[in-house]
Design a protein around this motif. Structure first.
Motif, PDB file in Angstrom:
ATOM      1  N   VAL A  66       4.393 -33.747  20.020  1.00 27.27           N
ATOM      2  CA  VAL A  66       5.330 -32.663  20.291  1.00 27.27           C
ATOM      3  C   VAL A  66       6.751 -33.152  20.016  1.00 27.27           C
ATOM      4  O   VAL A  66       7.143 -34.227  20.469  1.00 27.27           O
ATOM      5  CB  VAL A  66       5.197 -32.181  21.749  1.00 27.27           C
ATOM      6  CG1 VAL A  66       6.206 -31.086  22.050  1.00 27.27           C
ATOM      7  CG2 VAL A  66       3.786 -31.702  22.019  1.00 27.27           C
ATOM      8  N   LYS A  67       7.514 -32.355  19.261  1.00 25.58           N
ATOM      9  CA  LYS A  67       8.890 -32.727  18.909  1.00 25.58           C
ATOM     10  C   LYS A  67       9.853 -32.117  19.916  1.00 25.58           C
ATOM     11  O   LYS A  67       9.792 -30.927  20.208  1.00 25.58           O
ATOM     12  CB  LYS A  67       9.236 -32.238  17.506  1.00 25.58           C
ATOM     13  CG  LYS A  67      10.677 -32.529  17.098  1.00 25.58           C
ATOM     14  CD  LYS A  67      10.957 -32.108  15.674  1.00 25.58           C
ATOM     15  CE  LYS A  67      11.629 -30.770  15.642  1.00 25.58           C
ATOM     16  NZ  LYS A  67      12.146 -30.413  14.322  1.00 25.58           N
ATOM     17  N   PHE A  68      10.746 -32.970  20.448  1.00 25.31           N
ATOM     18  CA  PHE A  68      11.815 -32.523  21.320  1.00 25.31           C
ATOM     19  C   PHE A  68      13.136 -32.827  20.626  1.00 25.31           C
ATOM     20  O   PHE A  68      13.342 -33.949  20.169  1.00 25.31           O
ATOM     21  CB  PHE A  68      11.775 -33.254  22.671  1.00 25.31           C
ATOM     22  CG  PHE A  68      10.581 -32.910  23.510  1.00 25.31           C
ATOM     23  CD1 PHE A  68      10.608 -31.799  24.331  1.00 25.31           C
ATOM     24  CD2 PHE A  68       9.446 -33.698  23.482  1.00 25.31           C
ATOM     25  CE1 PHE A  68       9.511 -31.487  25.118  1.00 25.31           C
ATOM     26  CE2 PHE A  68       8.350 -33.384  24.254  1.00 25.31           C
ATOM     27  CZ  PHE A  68       8.380 -32.277  25.077  1.00 25.31           C
ATOM     28  N   VAL A  69      14.016 -31.842  20.568  1.00 31.65           N
ATOM     29  CA  VAL A  69      15.345 -32.058  19.989  1.00 31.65           C
ATOM     30  C   VAL A  69      16.270 -32.420  21.150  1.00 31.65           C
ATOM     31  O   VAL A  69      16.529 -31.606  22.034  1.00 31.65           O
ATOM     32  CB  VAL A  69      15.852 -30.806  19.253  1.00 31.65           C
ATOM     33  CG1 VAL A  69      17.256 -31.029  18.724  1.00 31.65           C
ATOM     34  CG2 VAL A  69      14.905 -30.443  18.123  1.00 31.65           C
ATOM     35  N   LEU A  70      16.753 -33.664  21.149  1.00 27.41           N
ATOM     36  CA  LEU A  70      17.612 -34.143  22.226  1.00 27.41           C
ATOM     37  C   LEU A  70      19.077 -33.769  22.005  1.00 27.41           C
ATOM     38  O   LEU A  70      19.816 -33.569  22.955  1.00 27.41           O
ATOM     39  CB  LEU A  70      17.477 -35.656  22.370  1.00 27.41           C
ATOM     40  CG  LEU A  70      16.059 -36.163  22.631  1.00 27.41           C
ATOM     41  CD1 LEU A  70      16.052 -37.676  22.684  1.00 27.41           C
ATOM     42  CD2 LEU A  70      15.491 -35.577  23.910  1.00 27.41           C
ATOM     43  N   ALA A  71      19.482 -33.699  20.747  1.00 28.58           N
ATOM     44  CA  ALA A  71      20.846 -33.294  20.400  1.00 28.58           C
ATOM     45  C   ALA A  71      20.786 -32.563  19.064  1.00 28.58           C
ATOM     46  O   ALA A  71      20.128 -33.016  18.134  1.00 28.58           O
ATOM     47  CB  ALA A  71      21.762 -34.503  20.300  1.00 28.58           C
ATOM     48  N   PRO A  72      21.467 -31.424  18.950  1.00 31.01           N
ATOM     49  CA  PRO A  72      21.404 -30.655  17.699  1.00 31.01           C
ATOM     50  C   PRO A  72      22.186 -31.337  16.572  1.00 31.01           C
ATOM     51  O   PRO A  72      22.958 -32.264  16.791  1.00 31.01           O
ATOM     52  CB  PRO A  72      22.053 -29.323  18.082  1.00 31.01           C
ATOM     53  CG  PRO A  72      22.957 -29.655  19.207  1.00 31.01           C
ATOM     54  CD  PRO A  72      22.300 -30.784  19.957  1.00 31.01           C
ATOM     55  N   LYS A  73      21.970 -30.838  15.377  1.00 31.84           N
ATOM     56  CA  LYS A  73      22.705 -31.310  14.201  1.00 31.84           C
ATOM     57  C   LYS A  73      24.192 -31.008  14.384  1.00 31.84           C
ATOM     58  O   LYS A  73      24.549 -29.947  14.890  1.00 31.84           O
ATOM     59  CB  LYS A  73      22.146 -30.579  12.984  1.00 31.84           C
ATOM     60  CG  LYS A  73      22.682 -31.027  11.668  1.00 31.84           C
ATOM     61  CD  LYS A  73      21.786 -30.495  10.585  1.00 31.84           C
ATOM     62  CE  LYS A  73      22.515 -29.665   9.597  1.00 31.84           C
ATOM     63  NZ  LYS A  73      21.690 -29.221   8.492  1.00 31.84           N
ATOM     64  N   TYR A  88      12.902 -36.646  19.397  1.00 34.14           N
ATOM     65  CA  TYR A  88      11.944 -37.521  20.066  1.00 34.14           C
ATOM     66  C   TYR A  88      10.580 -36.899  19.906  1.00 34.14           C
ATOM     67  O   TYR A  88      10.403 -35.714  20.150  1.00 34.14           O
ATOM     68  CB  TYR A  88      12.289 -37.671  21.557  1.00 34.14           C
ATOM     69  CG  TYR A  88      11.198 -38.353  22.345  1.00 34.14           C
ATOM     70  CD1 TYR A  88      10.996 -39.724  22.241  1.00 34.14           C
ATOM     71  CD2 TYR A  88      10.360 -37.628  23.170  1.00 34.14           C
ATOM     72  CE1 TYR A  88       9.990 -40.352  22.941  1.00 34.14           C
ATOM     73  CE2 TYR A  88       9.365 -38.253  23.880  1.00 34.14           C
ATOM     74  CZ  TYR A  88       9.183 -39.613  23.759  1.00 34.14           C
ATOM     75  OH  TYR A  88       8.179 -40.238  24.458  1.00 34.14           O
ATOM     76  N   TYR A  89       9.619 -37.691  19.459  1.00 36.06           N
ATOM     77  CA  TYR A  89       8.239 -37.214  19.333  1.00 36.06           C
ATOM     78  C   TYR A  89       7.407 -37.835  20.439  1.00 36.06           C
ATOM     79  O   TYR A  89       7.252 -39.051  20.521  1.00 36.06           O
ATOM     80  CB  TYR A  89       7.653 -37.600  17.973  1.00 36.06           C
ATOM     81  CG  TYR A  89       8.262 -36.823  16.832  1.00 36.06           C
ATOM     82  CD1 TYR A  89       7.760 -35.586  16.462  1.00 36.06           C
ATOM     83  CD2 TYR A  89       9.348 -37.319  16.135  1.00 36.06           C
ATOM     84  CE1 TYR A  89       8.327 -34.866  15.424  1.00 36.06           C
ATOM     85  CE2 TYR A  89       9.919 -36.613  15.090  1.00 36.06           C
ATOM     86  CZ  TYR A  89       9.396 -35.396  14.742  1.00 36.06           C
ATOM     87  OH  TYR A  89       9.960 -34.679  13.729  1.00 36.06           O
ATOM     88  N   ALA A  90       6.875 -36.985  21.316  1.00 39.29           N
ATOM     89  CA  ALA A  90       6.058 -37.465  22.424  1.00 39.29           C
ATOM     90  C   ALA A  90       4.644 -37.746  21.924  1.00 39.29           C
ATOM     91  O   ALA A  90       4.065 -36.947  21.203  1.00 39.29           O
ATOM     92  CB  ALA A  90       6.024 -36.423  23.525  1.00 39.29           C
TER      93      ALA A  90
END
Length: 91
Positions: A66-73, A88-90
């Protein structure tokens, strides 16, 4: 007190070589089963355990990588290129 040459000193006290490229830091072996790729045999075994739990109805909605976006572009003023998003990929 005995003395040794510089070459002997380096041979005896040189830092150990880093792992070769392609080797994992923890010597984990990548594995591919049923079209899915796992970073280690341990990760694959855990996946098998979790799928068994899901089949028995003890857990639901099992998701892999599962991909989590910690900070946007981000595009900063004066920068030619935008900084990519922090992901971050869990497991």
């Amino acid at each position: 007190m005995t003395s040794i040459s510089l070459a002997e000193y380096h041979k005896q006290y040189a830092p150990k070589a880093k792992p070769k490229a392609g080797r994992s830091k923890y010597n984990a072996q990548r594995i591919e089963k049923d079209g899915m790729k796992f970073d280690s045999v341990k990760e694959y075994r855990r996946y098998i355990e979790l799928t068994a739990l899901m089949q028995r109805g003890e857990i639901s909605e099992l998701k892999c990588q599962v991909k989590f976006v910690l900070a946007p572009k981000v595009k900063l003023e004066g920068e030619k290129r935008a900084k990519p998003e922090l992901r971050y990929y869990a497991d």
